[in-house]
Write a protein that holds these residues in place. Structure first.
Motif, short mmCIF file in Angstrom:
data_model
loop_
_atom_site.label_atom_id
_atom_site.label_comp_id
_atom_site.label_asym_id
_atom_site.label_seq_id
_atom_site.Cartn_x
_atom_site.Cartn_y
_atom_site.Cartn_z
N TYR A 194 0.86 -1.20 0.00
CA TYR A 194 0.00 0.00 0.00
C TYR A 194 0.89 1.24 0.00
CZ TYR A 194 -3.73 3.27 1.23
OH TYR A 194 -4.62 4.31 1.24
N SER A 195 0.71 2.09 -1.01
CA SER A 195 1.46 3.35 -1.06
C SER A 195 0.77 4.29 -2.02
CB SER A 195 2.92 3.13 -1.50
OG SER A 195 2.97 2.66 -2.83
N GLU A 196 0.78 5.58 -1.67
CA GLU A 196 0.25 6.65 -2.52
C GLU A 196 -1.18 6.37 -2.96
OE1 GLU A 196 2.83 7.40 -5.76
OE2 GLU A 196 4.58 7.81 -4.50
N GLY A 197 -1.98 5.78 -2.05
CA GLY A 197 -3.39 5.51 -2.36
C GLY A 197 -3.62 4.29 -3.22
N ASN A 198 -2.57 3.52 -3.54
CA ASN A 198 -2.71 2.30 -4.35
C ASN A 198 -2.49 1.08 -3.48
OD1 ASN A 198 -3.08 3.72 -6.84
ND2 ASN A 198 -0.87 4.14 -6.83
N LEU A 199 -3.40 0.12 -3.60
CA LEU A 199 -3.31 -1.12 -2.83
C LEU A 199 -3.13 -2.28 -3.80
CD1 LEU A 199 -3.59 -2.80 -0.21
CD2 LEU A 199 -6.06 -2.83 -0.64
N LEU A 200 -2.12 -3.08 -3.57
CA LEU A 200 -1.91 -4.33 -4.30
C LEU A 200 -2.12 -5.49 -3.35
CD1 LEU A 200 1.26 -3.55 -6.46
CD2 LEU A 200 -1.13 -3.35 -7.11
N LEU A 201 -3.00 -6.40 -3.73
CA LEU A 201 -3.26 -7.60 -2.94
C LEU A 201 -2.94 -8.82 -3.81
CD1 LEU A 201 -6.70 -6.68 -1.34
CD2 LEU A 201 -4.45 -6.47 -0.29
N LEU A 247 -3.83 -14.33 -7.86
CA LEU A 247 -4.54 -13.20 -8.44
C LEU A 247 -3.97 -11.91 -7.86
CD1 LEU A 247 -8.30 -14.25 -8.46
CD2 LEU A 247 -6.69 -14.22 -10.37
N LEU A 248 -3.77 -10.94 -8.72
CA LEU A 248 -3.30 -9.62 -8.29
C LEU A 248 -4.48 -8.65 -8.31
CD1 LEU A 248 -1.05 -7.61 -7.56
CD2 LEU A 248 -0.76 -7.20 -10.02
N TRP A 249 -4.79 -8.13 -7.15
CA TRP A 249 -5.87 -7.13 -7.01
C TRP A 249 -5.20 -5.74 -6.97
CZ3 TRP A 249 -11.19 -8.32 -5.58
CH2 TRP A 249 -11.45 -9.70 -5.54
N THR A 250 -5.63 -4.88 -7.85
CA THR A 250 -5.16 -3.47 -7.82
C THR A 250 -6.35 -2.61 -7.44
OG1 THR A 250 -5.62 -3.13 -10.17
CG2 THR A 250 -3.42 -3.89 -9.57
N VAL A 251 -6.20 -1.94 -6.33
CA VAL A 251 -7.25 -1.04 -5.82
C VAL A 251 -6.65 0.36 -5.80
CG1 VAL A 251 -8.85 -0.57 -3.96
CG2 VAL A 251 -8.13 -2.92 -4.41
N SER A 252 -7.18 1.22 -6.66
CA SER A 252 -6.55 2.53 -6.85
C SER A 252 -7.58 3.64 -6.75
CB SER A 252 -5.86 2.59 -8.22
OG SER A 252 -5.36 3.88 -8.47
N SER A 253 -7.15 4.77 -6.17
CA SER A 253 -8.01 5.97 -6.10
C SER A 253 -7.67 6.97 -7.19
CB SER A 253 -7.85 6.63 -4.72
OG SER A 253 -6.49 6.99 -4.51
N ALA A 254 -6.83 6.56 -8.18
CA ALA A 254 -6.42 7.49 -9.24
C ALA A 254 -7.59 8.08 -10.01
CB ALA A 254 -5.44 6.79 -10.18
N PRO A 255 -8.66 7.32 -10.34
CA PRO A 255 -9.76 7.95 -11.08
C PRO A 255 -10.59 8.92 -10.25
CG PRO A 255 -9.72 5.56 -11.39
CD PRO A 255 -8.83 5.87 -10.23
N PHE A 256 -10.36 8.99 -8.95
CA PHE A 256 -11.20 9.83 -8.08
C PHE A 256 -10.35 10.83 -7.30
CE2 PHE A 256 -12.92 5.52 -8.42
CZ PHE A 256 -14.14 5.77 -9.05
#
Length: 1376
Positions: free
Chosen positions: A452-459, A469-478
């Motif tokens: 988790y860094s700079e609002g991006n979460l990798l699971l 499975l790689l989960w990318t959870v990002s706040s970049a579009p918002f």
């Protein structure tokens, strides 16, 4: 140098600078993690992830476009073959990991270690110096000044029984960069790695297997053991008292734990440490154990400077998280899979994120006070009290017993030292995707790796064997939205992911703009190799949308603007439009069209006042509320003793947005304001982000070294140039081609208030169009100012880059102390807006350094003209050409040729005057001893600065205060002539602070001093302001003789002005009377001297005042003064004042002689020196209070006072005071008649003040009383040349009075004895008497003898006196 851009540019710069600062503040006030989680709003622990909008797929955002992605697979690099060949030899254990700081991956196979570059599969390093299985590997930075400079890192290898520390070096990394201070040389990704063959340290692990190794930025090394304890590897340069340079210390155990027997420790169940996370920005360390226990430590820079402040179990965390998010089972909050540190740059108020195996995120803060926001204006039924938050003390692990013993303790918000108490405070729970009611997103399971860094979460979750499975959870579009929304993408990976790490960038500059421009690069290490991916930013998502829909006109592009704020979306368009990668392409064109289409137009605002809502910015209010659960507190964990504490606080939640309530229209402040469009604000914010890395920095540090390096300047300059090119290619008219109001989804909420944004109602369409045109005109002006600002900022930064390419400290040394002070206190914001003169001086220093090194200035001059043509103009090039000519003249050995070259340089400078660096050129002239050139060039610059001579007119009209224009030109002229003054100062210092004047050689020729030549030449120029400069310099060095030798009328005018301006400056007044006397104006000189003597000041002593009065008398008695009644009266007044001054001097001496001195006498002495008193004041204030009888007599004599009784009383006091204190008769006689003799000399001719009869009587009486020698009085008086005839008369009167005084005083014949001596003396000197008065005098003496004889006949025992009298009588009778 003149540094103005154009006639209106300073106004543009100021306007743009103010707007830029305003927009920068607005940008910095964007919602933080604390805001989007609603903790700041509600003042309590919150939960999110329960609403459909909080997790969205990219396909929904793209209108069903399935190719949209937020992860870009860069490449997959397999494990090198030479390493794979060793897998078949695995016996016990194999581990993998990453060293992202050096761009390497590592693999252990039993006791062997392999390191390789994961980007190139090259540079494979191998180490097999261990016999036991490697259980952990770590790479840390060493402490400074411990090892040799080549050792960049320390490699820590641990086995179950030993710890090995190896030195890591790289290929010739010292030559990679020009300056290690500018670029982080510790990132040598392409350099060949080398492990030192011999270990630096080899330690016994004391039967503790080390699972985790982590290091801090300051070189401390922490180890996590399988026994659950935290250890520190302490090392130093020299051995300690016990001969050890390196040792291991258990920082988890207390001192008492060491007293527990080892066999009891063996019985204690272990909880191995599985992860250590370090926050170097706050000096915090977090430790995760296998059973999910979290420990938090605070550490310092010194060894053993560490303390644990919190410890909490996994069960307690899950319980509290479940209490906050009650709609889900608490089992999803355990077990904990990963700790992720939130640095200060990520979120100042939060510190730690726990990620569970289900993908839930638990946000923690270590400081309770940072969450105590003001919630008093929330419209909820009950107002929360954050101060009631408590810290939970969890189970304390005892060496002998591990059963919990909970106890509730109320914690303090601060420690005993006043600092906030540290603990672990659960402040927010973020549920993983898939827990909303209507979601179609699957839930993550078995998460075993996370980042988790700079609002991006990798699971990374495991769904089937050998595939993750790689989960990318990002706040970049918002971006900058006031709610917590994220986009999700799931990617299937090849193999099992072991480690995830962020690939650090080579740049050390923290640029928000660069972060939004460049995707974050990540490396995922699996058993198949290294997967390099990029987490795309908002600009990359927009680029995909523009490409997919071939332009900005699709509704998905509008949806993109709705997902973000208008301003942030416009900035995203600018990132694409200004990108060098897309410049000139369709992407840049489409991004520009989207910027123009959806950027909106300026509008009017009519503000509705609403209650202030704490720290919540209205522009950041939530569209849908986050999920703070009613009646739930923030949970906290803090290590206090060994007990457990839990306490809840009630926080009822209002379901209504408080901003919609109690909004009242403020009639008292009903004002209409202009709201600029998103296009306008985004341009300014883009510029602010470009400059932010340097804008508020000071230009130099205390050592005059640049605070920014070449890399910083290059990065900022690239961003500014990109924006400048965009603004130049897209004209202002293109930006405002429409008069309709554009699309905006931010019209309702702005700037912390519930506002209404609307166009006012107008009577007709023409008026509406007129208002729209006015709004656009105002915005055009602001953007035009920004264009000017960007151009100027580009030049300043480009100039600074050129300066950084040269030895900056040496260039700064060329500045004078004042300029150095300005530069030291100046920020780059000041440098761009208002410190153009410093830029000019640095340019001068740069070119002068080339000239000093005898290098050609043509290349550097051309480069400066290219990068900063406004700062380095044609006049500057001309001035440096002149400088080069002066350097040529210095090297010329022929005087005539040298003078010709200097004269040509002077003429060249005069052509471009006054727009030249006058100070620098004059310095060159002085160094070449071309003094005439300094005077001529300064006069030329002054004349061209003030061609109409307004400054001279201002001076000649006594400098009127309301003539601002005249004062401006006056100041310009004076500033030009400052160079002449500095030249004189330099010559004076070179001569050792002496002035030689005119000297005569042995052959009789005269040599005139250079200073005299300069003074005379300057005086011959008919500019009184230049004369003023010369006069002030001469006065500042006390060269009054030179000053008075100048017969220039302007000198008298200058001195008179100074006297009027500074009437208390006696030095100037002293010069003025000397000037008048030298020019034969004696009456004026006498008046000034009289005024000088009468000035009330402590700077002129009384002696000097008397001297002034004496000089005034001499001036008035001069033959050339003429005769007039006025002059006569003045002479009489001065003479009288001088007489009184002498009396005052006598009084001053008398008071000074008084012993001991007291405060009163000191005050009197000071008053007598400070001014002249009149005769009455002298008597009443000094002579009378201090009983100065002689001074009184002098005052009476000076004032011609005829009060006989007063005078006689003064004489009586003088006589009595004189003999007071004498112990012997001889001493009395000596002192008395010495004093009488002095007074006789002073007052014998004064008439009333010398009552001789009274004096004789008092002296005889005193002599009788004190039994002085016989007839001492007439003897002493005759020796003082007192007329014997007068004495005979006075003695006759006393003898015939036959007073009883003598009998009472003890000697009735005292007076007869004095008469005998007096008449005998007359008989002895009778031949010297004048014949005409001889008979009269002898007759008087015979009368005295007869009277004495009569007295003697009446008394017995007087035969001897009778005989003496008769003998004298006979002698006198014979003389008739």
């Amino acid at each position: 140098m003149n540094r103005s851009l154009a006639s209106s540019s300073p106004d543009y710069l100021d306007a743009a600078g103010n707007m830029l600062e305003k927009m920068d503040i607005k940008d910095l006030a964007a919602p933080t993690l604390l805001d989007v989680t609603k903790i700041a709003q509600h003042g309590m622990a919150t939960a999110s992830g329960l609403s459909d909008f909080e997790y969205q797929s990219l396909a929904n955002l793209a209108g069903g476009h399935k190719q949209l992605t937020q992860v870009n697979n860069v490449t997959k690099i397999p494990i090198p073959n030479e390493i794979l060949d060793h897998f078949k030899h695995v016996k016990c254990q194999c581990m993998m990991g990453l060293f992202p700081e050096i761009g390497r991956a590592w693999l252990t196979i039993d006791s062997e270690l392999y390191i390789w570059s994961y980007e190139h599969t090259k540079d494979v390093a191998y180490y097999d110096g261990l016999n036991s299985t490697i259980v952990s590997v770590g790479l840390v930075k060493p402490k400074p000044n411990i090892f040799i400079a080549d050792v960049k890192y320390l490699l820590i290898l641990t086995t179950p029984t030993e710890i090995l520390v190896l030195g890591v070096t790289f290929g010739d990394s010292a030559t990679r960069y020009a300056s290690p201070a500018r670029i982080n040389s510790n990132l040598p990704k392409t350099e060949e790695i080398q492990l030192l063959s011999k270990p630096i340290f080899h330690l016994d692990s004391e039967n503790v297997a080390i699972n985790v190794v982590e290091g801090t930025e300051n070189g401390r090394i922490f180890l996590g053991g399988r026994d659950g304890y935290l250890y520190e590897l302490i090392y130093q340069a020299e051995s300690n008292w016990f001969g050890k340079r390196c040792r291991i210390v258990n920082v988890s155990q207390s001192v008492m734990a060491y007293m527990v027997p080892n066999f009891l420790k063996v019985l204690t169940p272990n909880d191995p440490v599985v992860q250590i996370a370090i926050d170097d920005t706050r000096n915090l360390l977090y430790m995760l154990t296998e059973k999910g226990t979290i420990e938090a430590y605070e550490y310092g820079s010194e060894p053993n400077a560490i303390r644990r402040f919190a410890k909490v179990s996994q069960h307690t965390i899950a319980q509290l998280a479940g209490n906050i998010a009650k709609t889900v089972e608490s089992d999803i909050f355990k077990p904990i899979a990963r700790l992720c540190v939130l640095t200060y740059n990520d979120c100042p108020a939060m510190n730690l994120v726990l990620i569970t195996e289900t993908g839930a995120r638990l946000f923690f803060s270590v400081n309770q006070q940072c969450l105590q926001v003001n919630v008093q204006d929330q419209n909820s039924p009950a107002k929360p009290n954050v101060s009631s938050l408590t810290m939970l003390q969890t189970t304390h692990i005892s060496p002998t017993k591990r059963s919990p013993s909970p106890t509730k303790l109320v914690s303090s918000s601060t420690t005993a030292h006043g600092r906030p108490a540290l603990g672990l405070y659960l402040v927010h729970v973020r549920l993983p995707p898939g827990y909303t009611p209507n979601t179609t997103i699957i839930k993550p399971k078995l998460v075993h790796a996370a980042h988790y860094s700079e609002g991006n979460l990798l699971l990374v979750s495991t769904t089937q064997q050998n595939q993750d499975l790689l989960w990318t959870v990002s706040s970049a579009p918002f971006l900058n939205r006031p709610f917590f929304a994220e986009a999700i993408e799931i990617v299937a990976m090849e193999g099992v992911i072991w480690k995830i790490a962020n690939i650090p960038t080579r740049s050390n500059v923290n640029s928000v703009l660069r972060k939004s421009q460049q995707p974050s690069r990540m490396v995922l290490l699996s058993n198949q190799g290294a997967h390099l991916i990029e987490l795309l930013k908002s600009a990359d998502i927009l680029q995909q949308l523009l490409t997919a829909y071939r332009g900005p006109h699709h509704t998905c592009i509008k949806s993109f603007f709705q997902a973000q704020t208008d301003i942030e979306a416009c900035i995203t368009c600018l990132i694409l439009a200004t990108s060098e990668q897309y410049r000139g392409s369709e992407i840049a064109m489409w991004a520009t069209q989207a910027f123009l289409l959806y950027g909106g137009d300026p509008t009017y605002q009519r503000r509705l006042q609403a209650p202030h809502n704490g720290n919540i910015d209205g522009a950041h209010q939530q569209m849908v509320m986050s999920t703070p659960i009613p009646n739930q507190p923030m949970a906290s964990f803090s290590h206090v003793g060994s007990q457990t504490h839990l306490q809840m606080s009630q926080y009822p939640l209002s379901p209504v947005n408080p901003l919609t309530l109690n909004a009242t229209y403020n009639n008292s402040n009903d004002s209409t304001n202009i709201i600029f469009s998103a296009k306008h604000d985004s341009l300014y914010i883009y510029a602010a982000r470009s400059l932010r890395p340097v804008l508020k920095k000071r230009c130099v540090d205390s050592d005059l070294s640049s605070t920014v390096n070449l890399e910083d300047c290059t990065m900022v300059l690239e961003d500014l140039n990109a924006l400048k090119i965009f603004l130049e290619t897209t004209s202002i008219n293109d930006l405002y081609c429409n008069t309709t109001f554009g699309f905006s989804n931010q019209g309702i909420i702005q700037n912390g208030y519930n506002q209404m944004m609307h166009t006012p109602s107008f009577q007709n369409q023409n008026e509406q169009r007129s208002v729209a045109e006015h709004l656009q005109l105002e915005e055009k002006r602001s953007v035009t100012a920004l264009v000017h600002f960007i151009r100027h900022a580009c030049e300043v930064v480009a100039l600074w880059k050129v300066l950084c390419e040269n030895p900056f400290v040496q260039l700064a040394d060329y500045l004078n102390p004042e300029q150095k002070t300005i530069l030291t206190s100046c920020t780059f914001y000041d440098l761009i807006l208002s410190r153009g003169e410093i830029c000019g001086q640095l340019i001068i220093a740069l070119v002068n350094s080339y000239i000093k090194d005898q290098a050609c200035v043509g290349n550097i001059s051309a480069k400066l003209r290219e990068v900063c043509p406004t700062l380095y103009r044609h006049e500057d090039a001309v001035s440096f050409k002149a400088t080069e000519m002066m350097m040529e003249a210095k090297n010329c050995i022929y005087p005539q040729q040298k003078m010709q070259i200097m004269q040509n340089a002077l003429n060249l400078c005069k052509e471009t005057a006054p727009n030249i660096p006058l100070h620098a050129i004059c310095q060159q002239f002085v160094s070449a001893r071309f003094f005439d050139g300094v005077i001529d060039l300064s006069f030329t610059c002054a004349t061209k600065c003030d061609p109409e001579e307004y400054g001279i007119h201002f001076y000649k009209n006594d400098e009127p205060a309301d003539d601002n224009e005249g004062y401006t030109y006056f100041a310009k002229r004076i500033n030009c002539y400052k160079e002449v003054r500095e030249m004189l100062e330099k010559l004076y210092e070179d001569q050792g602070g002496t002035f030689k004047g005119i000297e005569e050689k042995e052959d009789g020729t005269l040599i005139t001093d250079e200073i005299s030549k300069i003074v005379n030449q300057s005086i011959h120029i008919k500019d009184p302001l230049l004369h003023i400069t010369i006069y002030e310099w001469l006065m500042s060095h006390d060269l009054t003789s030179v000053l008075l030798s100048l017969m220039e009328p302007s000198l008298g005018d200058y001195l008179r002005r100074n006297v009027l301006r500074f009437p208390d400056n006696y030095k100037v007044i002293d010069l003025l009377w000397k000037y008048y006397e030298k020019n034969k104006h004696h009456a004026q000189a006498a008046k000034i001297l009289d005024n000088l003597a009468s000035m009330e000041t402590d700077a002129i002593p009384l002696d000097k005042r008397i001297e002034y009065l004496a000089r005034a008398v001499m001036c008035m008695r001069n033959d050339t003064i003429g005769y007039s009644m006025q002059n006569g009266l003045l002479l009489k007044d001065v003479e009288d004042r001088m007489d009184i001054a002498r009396v005052q001097k006598f009084i001053l001496n008398s008071i000074s002689a008084i012993t001991p001195q007291t405060t009163v006498t000191d005050r009197a002495i000071q008053d007598l020196n400070n001014k002249l008193f009149d005769i009455t004041d002298l008597y009443q204030q000094f002579a009378e209070p201090f009983e100065l009888w002689e001074c009184k007599l002098t005052i009476l004599n000076c004032s011609h006072h005829n009060d006989t009784l007063l005078i006689e009383s003064v004489w009586q006091k003088i006589i009595s005071n004189t003999i007071q204190g004498c112990s012997t008769s001889t001493e009395r006689v000596t002192r008395l008649f010495t004093k009488i003799e002095t007074l006789v000399k002073e007052f014998s001719q004064s008439g009333n003040c010398f009552p001789l009869a009274f004096i004789i009587h008092e002296l005889e009486k005193t002599a009788c009383v004190y039994n002085m020698p016989e007839a001492i009085v007439p003897e002493k008086l005759l020796a003082m040349d007192i007329d014997i005839e007068i004495m005979l008369e006075y003695y006759y009167r006393m003898i015939i009075m036959n007073e009883r005084t003598w009998t009472q005083e003890g000697n009735e014949w005292h007076l007869v004895e004095s008469c005998i001596l007096l008449t005998r003396t007359l008989a002895d000197t009778v031949e010297t008497l004048w014949c005409r008065s001889k008979r009269r005098i002898i007759g008087k003496a015979l009368d005295i003898i007869s009277s004495c004889l009569n007295l003697c006949y009446q008394k017995p025992s007087t035969e001897s006196m009778q005989q003496a009298l008769k003998q004298i009588q006979c002698r006198l009778q014979r003389s008739l």
